[in-house]
Design an enzyme around this catalytic site. Structure first.
Site, PDB file in Angstrom:
ATOM      1  N   PHE A  39       0.901  -1.158   0.000  1.00 28.79           N
ATOM      2  CA  PHE A  39       0.000   0.000   0.000  1.00 28.79           C
ATOM      3  C   PHE A  39       0.941   1.210   0.000  1.00 28.79           C
ATOM      4  CE2 PHE A  39      -4.186  -1.821   1.180  1.00 28.79           C
ATOM      5  CZ  PHE A  39      -3.814  -3.112   1.491  1.00 28.79           C
ATOM      6  N   ASP A  40       1.273   1.688  -1.179  1.00 34.78           N
ATOM      7  CA  ASP A  40       2.345   2.685  -1.228  1.00 34.78           C
ATOM      8  C   ASP A  40       1.966   4.004  -0.552  1.00 34.78           C
ATOM      9  OD1 ASP A  40       4.655   1.439  -2.472  1.00 34.78           O
ATOM     10  OD2 ASP A  40       3.347   1.140  -4.177  1.00 34.78           O
TER      11      ASP A  40
ATOM     12  N   GLU B 134       1.009   2.751   3.653  1.00 32.56           N
ATOM     13  CA  GLU B 134       2.124   2.165   4.408  1.00 32.56           C
ATOM     14  C   GLU B 134       3.385   3.027   4.361  1.00 32.56           C
ATOM     15  OE1 GLU B 134       1.245  -2.626   4.173  1.00 32.56           O
ATOM     16  OE2 GLU B 134       2.341  -1.737   2.520  1.00 32.56           O
TER      17      GLU B 134
ATOM     18  N   GLY C  93       3.520   6.335   2.145  1.00 35.14           N
ATOM     19  CA  GLY C  93       3.188   7.748   1.981  1.00 35.14           C
ATOM     20  C   GLY C  93       3.703   8.329   0.684  1.00 35.14           C
TER      21      GLY C  93
ATOM     22  N   TYR D 288       9.625   1.334  -7.990  1.00 37.24           N
ATOM     23  CA  TYR D 288       8.726   2.003  -8.932  1.00 37.24           C
ATOM     24  C   TYR D 288       8.750   3.512  -8.801  1.00 37.24           C
ATOM     25  CZ  TYR D 288       5.870  -1.218 -11.618  1.00 37.24           C
ATOM     26  OH  TYR D 288       5.429  -2.100 -12.559  1.00 37.24           O
ATOM     27  N   GLU D 289       8.528   4.204  -9.932  1.00 39.66           N
ATOM     28  CA  GLU D 289       8.235   5.631  -9.885  1.00 39.66           C
ATOM     29  C   GLU D 289       6.798   5.850 -10.340  1.00 39.66           C
ATOM     30  OE1 GLU D 289      11.405   4.965 -10.180  1.00 39.66           O
ATOM     31  OE2 GLU D 289      12.192   6.483  -8.827  1.00 39.66           O
TER      32      GLU D 289
END
Ligand code: ABN
Ligand code: CU
Length: 676
Positions: free
Chosen positions: A300-301, A304, A306, A385-386
Site C-alpha cells: 500500500f504505497d 504504508e 506515503g 517504482y516511480e
C-alpha cells in the site's frame, strides 16, 4: 511578519516544530511518524469559505508517534493556544513507515551472521556483503507475528557493481527486520534454493549506454518558451491558483501527496463549486505469485509508506519542461526535526493539441482553436517504482488525473530450468518479474453547485423492444440506462466495458436550462481491472476499496483513509476503512454530502521491454462536465484561425490562400490568435 496560513495549507516547518515541541514537553522520548495538518472540520471550513471575514478555522496538527517500546499514540496539537488537546494510546496498530526506517535496514542486514550465511549459500562471497542491498518493505501481515510488533520484510538484491541496476540479481530468501530492536528476527528461506544468477549485467545508466555504442544522435532540440510568462496566478498564501476560470487550493500531505480543495469554475461570472476535496487516497500493488511468502507482497504505497514521504524533489528540464512553478513540502523526521523537500510539486502549462475545430466543406470556412492544459504534478519513488501523478485541468472544465508508471520492475530469482508457471515473466535470463496490479483509489468529495449530490451509474443499452416492434421497428434503438445509487451497498459497483459504464455525480436540484437534465460531472474511466486476488485472500481483506470500481459513502470528517488509519500490518480482520464505514450498507447516499471512491489502474504482466527500466506506462481517466454548462464553456478561448463563410464569400479564394500565411505566422510568432 509571518503570513497567516490558509486553513487548507499544509503545516509549515515552524508549525511542525511547534507541534513537536508541545508533544515533547509531555512525551520526550517518542518517535514522530506523522505531524500533519488536522484538516479543518468541513462545516466550519465551508462557513469560512463563504465569508472569509468570519472566524478562521484554527490550525491543528495531528501527530502519530511511537514510544521506544513500540506503544503508539495519536495526538492533536492546537497550534494556536498552543497545547496538546488529545492524546490517545492506540493498541494493535502500526503507524506509517518513515524514510529513516527504510534507510536503516541495509546496514543491519549486511552485518547479521545468519543473513551472511544465507548469502554465502546463494553464492555471494561473505566479503561481498557491502554489495547486498535491501528494499525494506513493511511485512504486510504475517500471522506468526501479528500487528503488535513492528516489522519489515527485506527483499534482497546483489549488486556486484555499484552502478548496476539493482533488481537484476535478486536473492531467494527474505529476512524479517525489527526496526525498534534493530535486528533480524527471522529469515524466510524457500525449500528449493535459487542461487544468485551470475549473468552479464543489463544496465540503463549513461555509462552503460555509452559502453554499448552510445546514445542516438538524431534528436534536435525542442524549446518550450512562454515569453510573456505563465497564464496562471497564485493568491493568498501562494497555494490558491487561478487559471482559465479554474480556482482551487493545492495542498500536500505525507500520505496522499497532492490534495485539491475547493475546486471552482468561473462560469461567465458565476463562481460555481465543483469538488470540495480531491486526491488519490490509496494505492495497492498486489503480486500474483502463490508461492510463500510472495502473498505478503502487496504494497500500500500511500497508506504504508506515503506518497508525500516518498516524493521526489523535481528538477527543471528533467521532470517538467518550460515555465514551471514549484511548491516545497515540509515533513517531520522521526526525531522531530523538519525535512524539507524542495520542488515537491511542479505546476505548469502545456499546449494540448486541438481544443475544437470545424471546416465547412462547402466553402472552406474554418475555426481551429488550440487547447492548453494546466498540470499540477508530483513524482514519488516507491522503492523500485516511480509514479508520476499529473493532475491535469482543461479549459473545457474537464479534470484528468494522468498517471505514469516507470522505474524498475520488482524481481525474483529463478533456478536453472525453472518454469514461471505463468505467474511472471523471465525479463532477463534467470530473473522473473511477477504478475501484479497497480490499483489506485481516487477520492472525490463533490460539491456540484452545492453539497447535496447523488451518483447515477450510466450504461449504454440496446432498446429492449424487439426488431419490428413499434418502439424499435428497425432495431437500431439504444439509450443510456441510468441507475441512481441509493445506498452504500447499492453503490458498490463495477466497471463494465461492454456497456461503456460511467458514473455521473449529479446535483438533482440544479437543472440544465438547455437539456433539462441535472448538472453533473461524469467519471469516465476505462482502465479498471478487478482485483485478481480471491475473496478471502490477505490482500482482498486488507484492501476493501479494491473490491469494487466505485464505492460511495456519506461524507464524514476524518474518513480520509480508505484502507484504515494505520495500514502497516493490518490483517483485514476486523475490516478497516471503507468496508467498516459501509457496514450493513443501508445508509442513504442520495441528495446529500457524499464521497465517491474510485478504484482504477492496470494489471501488469511484465515483459522484457520493461527491463531494466520501464518506459513510462500511462493511465488516465476523465471527470467531464455533463449538463453542467449550457454550452461549450471554452468557446471564448481565442482561436488560432477563424474565418466565417461571409468572410470567405467577401474575400474570395484569396482568403483561403491566407491559411498558409496564417499557419506560418502561428508557427513563428503569432502564437495566440490569427484571425482574418
Ligand atoms: N513498494 C513498496 C515500497 C515502497 C517504498 C519503500 C519500500 C517499499
Ligand atoms: Cu507494474
Amino acid at each position: 511578519m509571518s503570513i497567516v496560513p490558509h486553513p487548507f495549507d499544509p503545516l509549515s516547518a515552524q508549525e511542525i516544530e511547534l507541534a513537536v515541541s508541545i508533544v515533547k514537553k509531555a512525551h520526550s522520548d517518542v518517535r514522530f511518524h506523522v505531524v500533519n495538518l488536522h484538516e479543518p472540520r468541513k462545516a466550519e471550513m465551508t462557513a469560512w469559505l463563504a465569508n472569509r471575514g468570519s472566524r478562521r478555522p484554527k490550525r491543528v496538527a495531528e501527530v502519530v508517534v511511537q514510544s521506544p517500546t513500540g506503544t503508539v499514540y495519536e495526538g492533536l496539537v492546537d497550534l494556536e493556544t498552543p497545547k496538546l488537546d488529545k492524546w490517545v494510546q492506540k493498541d494493535g496498530v502500526q503507524p506509517v513507515i518513515t524514510p529513516e526506517e527504510l534507510a536503516s535496514v541495509e546496514h543491519g542486514i549486511r552485518t547479521d551472521p545468519k543473513v551472511i550465511e544465507q548469502c554465502v549459500i546463494s553464492g555471494i562471497p561473505a566479503e561481498d556483503m557491502h554489495k547486498v542491498y535491501s528494499d525494506p518493505w513493511t511485512i504486510s501481515y504475517d500471522e506468526r507475528f501479528g500487528t503488535d510488533r513492528r516489522l519489515q520484510q527485506a527483499l534482497l538484491y546483489y549488486r556486484p557493481d555499484i552502478d548496476n541496476c539493482q533488481y537484476q540479481y535478486p536473492l531467494d530468501f527474505c529476512p524479517i527486520w525489527d526496526p525498534l530492536k534493530e535486528k533480524v528476527i527471522a529469515i524466510d528461506i524457500p525449500k528449493v534454493r535459487r542461487p544468485v544468477v551470475k549473468s552479464p549485467a543489463v544496465d540503463y545508466h549513461h555509462l552503460a549506454i555509452q559502453r554499448q555504442g552510445g546514445y542516438r544522435t538524431d534528436l534536435k532540440p525542442i524549446q518550450i518558451t512562454q515569453p510573456q510568462g505563465v497564464s496562471f496566478e497564485f493568491s493568498g498564501t501562494g497555494r490558491e491558483i487561478e487559471w482559465q476560470n479554474w480556482k482551487f487550493h493545492i495542498g500536500f500531505n505525507y500520505r496522499e501527496g497532492i490534495v485539491f480543495n475547493n475546486i471552482t469554475f468561473n462560469d461567465k461570472g458565476t463562481v460555481r463549486p465543483i469538488f470540495y476535496r480531491m486526491s488519490i487516497a490509496e494505492m495497492v500493488v498486489p503480486y500474483g505469485n502463490p508461492e510463500y511468502p510472495h502473498h505478503r507482497k502487496h504494497a500500500f504505497d500511500l497508506g504504508e509508506y506515503g506518497a508525500g514521504y516518498l516524493t521526489n524533489s523535481l528538477s527543471l528540464g528533467c521532470d517538467c519542461k518550460g515555465a514551471i512553478y514549484y511548491l516545497d513540502a515540509d515533513f517531520p523526521t522521526l526525531s522531530g526535526q523538519v525535512r524539507k523537500v524542495k520542488n515537491a510539486i511542479c505546476i505548469h502549462e502545456e499546449d494540448n493539441g486541438i481544443l475544437f475545430k470545424h471546416t465547412d466543406f462547402r466553402d472552406g470556412s474554418t475555426i481551429v482553436t488550440r487547447a492548453r492544459k494546466l498540470i499540477v504534478q508530483q513524482i514519488f519513488t516507491a522503492a523500485n517504482y516511480e509514479y508520476a501523478i499529473a493532475w491535469t485541468f482543461h479549459q473545457d472544465g474537464t479534470i484528468q488525473p494522468d498517471i505514469k508508471l516507470t522505474g524498475i520492475l520488482n524481481t525474483y530469482v529463478m533456478h536453472e530450468g525453472e518454469d514461471t508457471m505463468g505467474y511472471g515473466t523471465e525479463v532477463k535470463k534467470g530473473t522473473v518479474a511477477h504478475n501484479h496490479q497497480h490499483l489506485f483509489c481516487l477520492r472525490i468529495n463533490p460539491n456540484l453547485d452545492g453539497q447535496n449530490n447523488s451518483v447515477v451509474m450510466v450504461d449504454a443499452e440496446r432498446s429492449p423492444a424487439p426488431v419490428g416492434s413499434p418502439d424499435n421497428y428497425y432495431g437500431n434503438a439504444f439509450t443510456a440506462r441510468r441507475t441512481r445509487l441509493e445506498t452504500t451497498a447499492q453503490a458498490m459497483t463495477d466497471y463494465d466495458g461492454t456497456t461503456g459504464r460511467t458514473w455521473d455525480i449529479v446535483n438533482e436540484k440544479k437543472i440544465n436550462s438547455q437539456s433539462g437534465k441535472p448538472v453533473s460531472y461524469k467519471l469516465v474511466s476505462r482502465e479498471v481491472p478487478g482485483l485478481l486476488a480471491k475473496p478471502g485472500s490477505l490482500v482482498w481483506k486488507r484492501a476493501g476499496f479494491a473490491r469494487h470500481t466505485v464505492h460511495v459513502t456519506k461524507y464524514r470528517d476524518d474518513q480520509l483513509w480508505v484502507a484504515g488509519d494505520h495500514v502497516p500490518q493490518t490483517s483485514g480482520e476486523p475490516t478497516k476503512g471503507i468496508t467498516e464505514w459501509i457496514g450493513d450498507g443501508t445508509e442513504s447516499i442520495t441528495n446529500t454530502d457524499i464521497v465517491l471512491w474510485h478504484t482504477f489502474g492496470i494489471t501488469h504482466f511484465p515483459s522484457p521491454e520493461d527491463f531494466p527500466i520501464m518506459p513510462a506506462e500511462p493511465i488516465t481517466l476523465l471527470l467531464r462536465p455533463r449538463h453542467f454548462f449550457t454550452c461549450n464553456p471554452a468557446m471564448d478561448v481565442p482561436p488560432s484561425y477563424s474565418i466565417t463563410p461571409s468572410q470567405v464569400a467577401a474575400k474570395g479564394k484569396g482568403a483561403l490562400d491566407a491559411t498558409d500565411r496564417i499557419s506560418k505566422l502561428a508557427n513563428d510568432t503569432c502564437g495566440s490568435t490569427c484571425r482574418l
